[in-house]
Design a protein around this motif. Structure first.
Motif, mmCIF file in Angstrom:
data_model
loop_
_atom_site.group_PDB
_atom_site.id
_atom_site.type_symbol
_atom_site.label_atom_id
_atom_site.label_comp_id
_atom_site.label_asym_id
_atom_site.label_seq_id
_atom_site.Cartn_x
_atom_site.Cartn_y
_atom_site.Cartn_z
ATOM 1 N N ARG A 501 11.640 -18.141 -20.362
ATOM 2 C CA ARG A 501 11.214 -17.502 -19.120
ATOM 3 C C ARG A 501 10.201 -16.426 -19.516
ATOM 4 O O ARG A 501 10.574 -15.429 -20.149
ATOM 5 C CB ARG A 501 12.400 -16.868 -18.413
ATOM 6 C CG ARG A 501 12.057 -16.068 -17.163
ATOM 7 C CD ARG A 501 13.298 -15.398 -16.584
ATOM 8 N NE ARG A 501 14.258 -16.395 -16.089
ATOM 9 C CZ ARG A 501 14.226 -16.902 -14.851
ATOM 10 N NH1 ARG A 501 13.317 -16.503 -13.997
ATOM 11 N NH2 ARG A 501 15.120 -17.805 -14.486
ATOM 12 N N VAL A 502 8.936 -16.663 -19.200
ATOM 13 C CA VAL A 502 7.898 -15.731 -19.666
ATOM 14 C C VAL A 502 6.869 -15.441 -18.584
ATOM 15 O O VAL A 502 6.527 -16.321 -17.786
ATOM 16 C CB VAL A 502 7.153 -16.302 -20.904
ATOM 17 C CG1 VAL A 502 8.007 -16.222 -22.148
ATOM 18 C CG2 VAL A 502 6.667 -17.720 -20.676
ATOM 19 N N PRO A 503 6.371 -14.204 -18.553
ATOM 20 C CA PRO A 503 5.269 -13.886 -17.651
ATOM 21 C C PRO A 503 3.952 -14.386 -18.249
ATOM 22 O O PRO A 503 3.721 -14.220 -19.440
ATOM 23 C CB PRO A 503 5.287 -12.354 -17.598
ATOM 24 C CG PRO A 503 5.872 -11.943 -18.905
ATOM 25 C CD PRO A 503 6.790 -13.042 -19.350
ATOM 26 N N ILE A 504 3.164 -15.014 -17.433
ATOM 27 C CA ILE A 504 1.875 -15.561 -17.903
ATOM 28 C C ILE A 504 0.786 -15.109 -16.934
ATOM 29 O O ILE A 504 0.969 -15.147 -15.721
ATOM 30 C CB ILE A 504 1.925 -17.119 -17.905
ATOM 31 C CG1 ILE A 504 2.943 -17.649 -18.918
ATOM 32 C CG2 ILE A 504 0.538 -17.708 -18.133
ATOM 33 C CD1 ILE A 504 2.494 -17.661 -20.352
ATOM 34 N N GLU A 505 -0.329 -14.715 -17.490
ATOM 35 C CA GLU A 505 -1.462 -14.386 -16.639
ATOM 36 C C GLU A 505 -2.463 -15.537 -16.685
ATOM 37 O O GLU A 505 -2.915 -15.915 -17.772
ATOM 38 C CB GLU A 505 -2.133 -13.089 -17.109
ATOM 39 C CG GLU A 505 -3.091 -12.524 -16.094
ATOM 40 C CD GLU A 505 -3.504 -11.093 -16.460
ATOM 41 O OE1 GLU A 505 -3.302 -10.178 -15.636
ATOM 42 O OE2 GLU A 505 -4.025 -10.901 -17.575
#
Ligand SMILES: [Zn+2]
Length: 872
Positions: A501-505
């Motif tokens: 679960r990772v934030p990605i831009e």
């Protein structure tokens, strides 16, 4: 601690590489004590008094332990104790019974003690240690070298010269009293209290460490050193190098005080100790060791004055790594080796933090990009969590607790934001000051200081293994004016590896400009949709490379070329360069790469463009590589020269390489030319290499390069030169390289094997390890017996026996009769065949050499970033 393969000079040999392997193994935690032992007592002070018999390489000591018991009914006190003979023990001034068994000294108490009872235990002893304490003395190879004695406590080696509690989970103050020849210098932890005359022209130096530290961080250095004194905020700052190396002091240590300011400010906690001494010593077992207030460094890793202009990075990577440890590792120390990442991950992170501060975000971003790619390719590291009690393979352990852990801390910073992140570090340091910690202490400090719960982050990155392997596809919907992005996590979910679960831009650029879309990816297969005002010109997934991962993102050649030319962040341009390198015959791709190789504003992208051209290995690529030889920066030029090593039998290339070797101003470029001539098997490579052996150069860089290139040439014509340079009497650094190259030539020649076997008995650490691994590379089963004999002596530092057992096992696999491809039994003893079947070990050696090459590239990157930062 900093491992040597991180810092070797450019153009190092396989010998140095495998030497690195050996030491790397030596540096890591011992696998048999993943849990901290329970304790019967708490050490309060350790007072050690030592003197030495140089000829006998013997240490004579007295130690007084002041301690208090931690529970009722303690009947004896145990101390770790190896290679030491104890002649007397006294408890509170009275003789006490003692015995020594299995590296434990047991001192009996007159009657069972109560919890909190205080004791003074005095021990008299002597020993001839083979680890923990090292005598470096003139010998036949180096008759003029300075005399030195130095110690290395990590992981658990202090008890080879002091009977002591030798595990990190206790802290004590200490006194080090050293009686040495009158013209020697000594360095130890804390403050120098006095230097007094002693009998026979000797002097006694008394040092005191007044804040409690773990015993693996106790150290001293004594010998014929040259000292330069300085001060920082009223504490002594000293730089010490072996006599005769005075001119390395300024280029090596030039940023020390600026770094002390920087880290004190960034970590929010002023530098905590009474002094900061840095001492370079010969034959050190690592690149550096963060002994409290008194870092020890390897003399081979400091900067030669004449090469300083070619290596403007100085030794910043090493200096900043060890300095970060003074906070992370020394002020706050891991409780057990399972939590080593709290030491090494932060030291790795701290070095990159300095790089970002001093050399710019392009340099640090490029470093993360390179480390990511190396780590993601490591099949051994991937399935192992950073924190694991199941430490079967020390090599795996090391790659995770340094590089991956450094990356994870970098991600934590990105996800928290700078202000909360550095506030959390300050809180962690203050809350755990002078204490021993486990991973949960860091998570707790983050939550307490910022309110952010990082349990899920820790679960997936610290206690879980792997990293996401993304496959990304984008499509543009003309009618709906949107870009849809299909994102798949393709890593195999098994063992410790889960879905991430990772934030990605996501960045989408259209003709009207760039728009950023933050998303969270958490499923195996997801599709995201983004509104746009026209057809996308560039789509970036994880712009700027903020998440440790790999990405397979299909784009057209035109899209990659546009990304290489226009993406603002170095990692995105480097990605594009890499992707274009797969388009072998595409002339437009080669031209774009050639353009980047000369004109990208950051030198690291220029290097990546050159490597991509090297992979293309096509005629358009060849033209661009040659054009890039006009690059101003020698480290970029050297990469161009390296690519020329891929054009076998190309006469023009061979001629250019000869001229570069003769004419280039930079030694690193000339060295690269020798290596490429060898790889190209250029017709006259052999005489050129022989000739290069006659030329003197700073730090002998050209001889290093020639000996290493001889191993790459692999021709039996170089055997006599390699044997000569491997012989006793030649400088040991060159011997090590010649030995490494002997591991790769004329594999059927048993005389070479015999010669290497004879080197196994030498006293030099470097020579022995180079020989061990060269024998592994040759795969000749006649090496089994002598290797086993060496293993039995027990005179190898921690971790090396493990690697040797592995190696012997493979050689044995070879010695047994095996079915050949046609079904008949193959005879053992055929070294070439043995070597082929020895593939797993060879693969590992090659892998490590590859890693080393990466490290050298990194070195050049740091070098380059100095001038890069100034001229861009
Ligand atoms: Zn370290």
């Amino acid at each position: 601690m900093k491992l040597p393969w991180k810092n070797l000079r450019p153009r190092v040999s396989l010998a140095a590489a495998v030497l690195g392997v050996a030491v790397l193994l030596g540096a890591v935690a011992r696998a048999d004590r993943p849990y901290a032992p329970s304790r019967d007592y708490h050490l309060q002070n350790v007072r050690v008094s030592l003197h030495f018999d140089l000829e006998q390489r013997k240490v004579m000591g007295e130690v007084t332990h002041t301690l208090s018991t931690l529970r009722d009914g303690v009947t004896h006190l145990d101390f770790d104790c190896a290679e030491i003979t104890v002649s007397s023990a006294r408890v509170n001034g009275k003789d006490a019974a003692f015995d020594l068994r299995d590296d434990k000294l047991r001192v009996r108490l007159a009657q069972p003690a109560k919890s909190g009872e205080k004791f003074e235990v005095e021990l008299k002893y002597e020993g001839k240690p083979t680890s923990g304490l090292y005598f470096i003395l003139p010998d036949k190879d180096d008759p003029d070298r300075a005399k030195e004695i130095w110690t290395q406590g990590e992981a658990e080696d202090t008890h080879h010269y002091i009977p002591i509690y030798d595990y990190p989970n206790d802290r004590t103050t200490s006194e080090m009293i050293l009686t040495v020849p009158g013209d020697w210098l000594t360095v130890s932890n804390g403050r120098l209290l006095s230097v007094q005359d002693a009998p026979n022209g000797q002097k006694t130096w008394t040092w005191r460490q007044s804040l409690p530290i773990s015993t693996y961080l106790i150290s001293f250095v004594a010998g014929e050193y040259k000292e330069k004194k300085d001060t920082w905020h009223n504490i002594p700052v000293t730089y010490n190098v072996p006599r005769g190396m005075d001119d390395t002091i300024d280029p090596t240590f030039r940023h020390t005080k600026e770094m002390l300011d920087f880290f004190s400010d960034r970590f929010g906690v002023p530098y905590p100790w009474d002094q900061y001494a840095q001492t370079a010593v010969h034959d050190f077992v690592a690149s550096g060791m963060e002994n409290v207030s008194a870092t020890t460094l390897a003399a081979r890793d400091i900067v030669h004055a004449e090469l300083a202009s070619e290596r403007p990075e100085a030794a910043d990577g090493l200096i900043s790594h060890e300095m970060t440890h003074q906070w992370f590792g020394d002020l706050v120390t891991c409780k057990d080796w399972t939590n080593t990442w709290l030491n090494e991950g932060f030291a790795t992170f701290g070095a990159t933090l300095w790089e970002e501060h001093y050399y710019g975000v392009d340099a640090s971003g490029y470093r993360y990009w390179r480390e990511q790619n190396t780590w993601m390719q490591s099949r051994e590291l991937y399935p192992i969590p950073i924190v694991t009690r199941d430490i079967n393979d020390s090599v795996e352990y090391v790659g995770n607790v340094y590089d991956k852990a450094g990356w994870v801390i970098h991600m934590l910073r990105e996800q928290l934001g700078d202000e909360p992140f550095f506030r959390a570090l300050k809180h962690y340091l203050e809350a755990n000051r002078l204490q021993n910690v486990v991973s949960a202490d860091l998570a707790k400090a983050v939550e307490e200081s910022s309110g952010t719960n990082v349990d899920q982050f820790f679960d997936q990155w610290i206690y879980g293994a792997g990293a996401p392997r993304f496959v990304v596809r984008s499509a543009y919907d003309d009618a709906g004016m949107k870009v849809s992005l299909s994102v798949k996590q393709t890593q195999k979910v098994e063992g410790h590896v889960g879905l991430f679960r990772v934030p990605i831009e996501v960045s989408i650029t259209t003709s009207s400009g760039e728009k950023l879309f933050p998303i969270e990816v958490s499923k195996a297969d997801e599709t995201f949709s983004f509104p746009v005002d026209g057809p996308p010109l560039m789509v970036l997934f994880d712009k700027g490379d903020k998440i440790l991962k790999s990405v397979d993102f299909q784009k057209s050649p035109e899209d990659w070329i546009r990304q290489l030319r226009t993406a603002p962040d170095v990692p995105d341009r480097a990605d594009a360069a890499f992707a274009l390198g797969n388009l072998r015959e595409n002339e437009a791709a080669a031209n774009a790469l050639g353009d980047a190789a000369l004109h990208d504003k950051f030198w690291g992208v220029r290097e990546e463009a050159l490597r991509a051209l090297g992979r293309m290995n096509s005629s358009p690529a060849r033209k661009q590589v040659l054009a890039a030889l006009s690059n101003d920066q020698p480290w970029v030029r050297a990469v161009a020269v390296e690519q020329m090593g891929k054009y076998h039998g190309d006469e023009e290339i061979a001629k250019r390489l000869q001229n570069i070797y003769k004419d280039d101003k930079a030694y690193s470029v000339r060295s690269a030319a020798l290596q490429s001539l060898a790889l190209d098997k250029a017709p006259n490579a052999e005489p050129i290499l022989e000739k290069a052996l006659t030329i003197s150069s700073p730090d002998d860089v050209l001889r290093h390069a020639a000996l290493r290139a001889m191993g790459s040439l692999g021709d039996s014509s170089v055997v006599s030169a390699l044997l000569e340079w491997s012989s006793p009497g030649k400088p040991s650094a060159l011997r090590g390289i010649a030995i490494g190259s002997l591991g790769r030539v004329d594999l059927k020649n048993h005389d070479i094997t015999s010669r290497l076997i004879s080197y196994l008995n030498e006293s030099s650490f470097d020579i022995r390890y180079a020989s061990i691994f060269a024998l592994g590379h040759r795969g000749d089963p006649t090496a089994i017996e002598p290797l086993e004999a060496l293993l039995k002596t027990g005179q190898l530092s921690i971790g090396v026996p493990h690697a040797m057992e592995d190696l012997i096992e493979k050689l044995k696999g070879k010695a047994a009769p095996q079915k050949g491809p046609s079904g008949e039994d193959q005879k053992n003893g055929d070294a070439a065949t043995a070597s082929n079947n020895n593939q797993p070990v060879l693969d590992r050696l090659d892998h490590l050499e590859h890693q080393l090459t990466d490290m050298n590239d990194r070195l050049r990157r740091i070098e380059a970033s100095v001038s890069g930062g100034k001229s861009d």
